[in-house]
Structure formats: C-alpha cells, structure tokens
Design a protein around this motif. Sequence first.
Motif, PDB file in Angstrom:
ATOM      1  N   LEU A 118       0.822  -1.219   0.000  1.00  0.00           N
ATOM      2  CA  LEU A 118       0.000   0.000   0.000  1.00  0.00           C
ATOM      3  C   LEU A 118       0.851   1.261   0.000  1.00  0.00           C
ATOM      4  CD1 LEU A 118      -2.818  -1.046   2.452  1.00  0.00           C
ATOM      5  CD2 LEU A 118      -3.064  -0.571   0.025  1.00  0.00           C
ATOM      6  N   ASN A 119       2.030   1.184   0.582  1.00  0.00           N
ATOM      7  CA  ASN A 119       2.906   2.351   0.657  1.00  0.00           C
ATOM      8  C   ASN A 119       3.994   2.335  -0.409  1.00  0.00           C
ATOM      9  OD1 ASN A 119       1.914   3.902   3.010  1.00  0.00           O
ATOM     10  ND2 ASN A 119       2.193   1.929   3.987  1.00  0.00           N
ATOM     11  N   SER A 120       3.879   1.422  -1.350  1.00  0.00           N
ATOM     12  CA  SER A 120       4.866   1.306  -2.417  1.00  0.00           C
ATOM     13  C   SER A 120       4.791   2.505  -3.361  1.00  0.00           C
ATOM     14  CB  SER A 120       4.595   0.024  -3.216  1.00  0.00           C
ATOM     15  OG  SER A 120       5.416  -0.029  -4.349  1.00  0.00           O
ATOM     16  N   LYS A 171       2.964   2.035  -8.682  1.00  0.00           N
ATOM     17  CA  LYS A 171       1.506   2.149  -8.777  1.00  0.00           C
ATOM     18  C   LYS A 171       0.834   0.795  -8.997  1.00  0.00           C
ATOM     19  CE  LYS A 171       1.221   6.917 -10.301  1.00  0.00           C
ATOM     20  NZ  LYS A 171       0.715   7.833 -11.311  1.00  0.00           N
ATOM     21  N   ASP A 187       1.795  -2.151  -7.822  1.00  0.00           N
ATOM     22  CA  ASP A 187       1.734  -2.828  -6.521  1.00  0.00           C
ATOM     23  C   ASP A 187       0.632  -2.229  -5.648  1.00  0.00           C
ATOM     24  OD1 ASP A 187       3.828  -4.443  -7.233  1.00  0.00           O
ATOM     25  OD2 ASP A 187       5.333  -3.355  -6.063  1.00  0.00           O
ATOM     26  N   LYS A 188       0.553  -0.911  -5.658  1.00  0.00           N
ATOM     27  CA  LYS A 188      -0.433  -0.211  -4.832  1.00  0.00           C
ATOM     28  C   LYS A 188      -1.855  -0.562  -5.294  1.00  0.00           C
ATOM     29  CE  LYS A 188      -0.435   4.013  -2.552  1.00  0.00           C
ATOM     30  NZ  LYS A 188       0.201   5.276  -2.389  1.00  0.00           N
TER      31      LYS A 188
END
Length: 69
Positions: free
Chosen positions: A21-23, A26, A28-29
């Motif tokens: 979520l904090n990657s 984009k 991955d998020k």
Amino acid sequence: MGLNNLQDLEQDLIKGWYELLNSKNKTDKRFALKEISRYVFPVKKEIIGNYFFDADEAKKAVEEIFFKN
C-alpha cells in the motif's frame, strides 16, 4: 515457511500489505487496494425475483428528501 504460528503469519501478512500500500510502484499499490477492498467493503448481492424500478418515482423520492422546504 519459518513461521511458528498463525499470529506470526498474520503479522507477516499485515506487514506485506502495508508495504504494498505504501509502495511507490503504482501497480503494486493498485493490486493491494483491489485485494484489500474485497474485505473492507461488502460485496453487492444479486437481486433475485421480480423487481421493477420506476425512475420517475425514484426521482420524486430523492427530490422530497433533498429539496424539502
């Protein structure tokens, strides 16, 4: 897996989702948001049976609620 119990697994999963979520990536998020959303927001169920939607009646009901004097 190197895990002693389910609590260890739970913590690893939470850490993994947090990292995604904090990657800055984009993709991955988006993946994490899509997957987690299934558990956070309820899934709409299929309506079975006869259902008639009257757009005019719905419009009147909405106007009564939001445009009361």
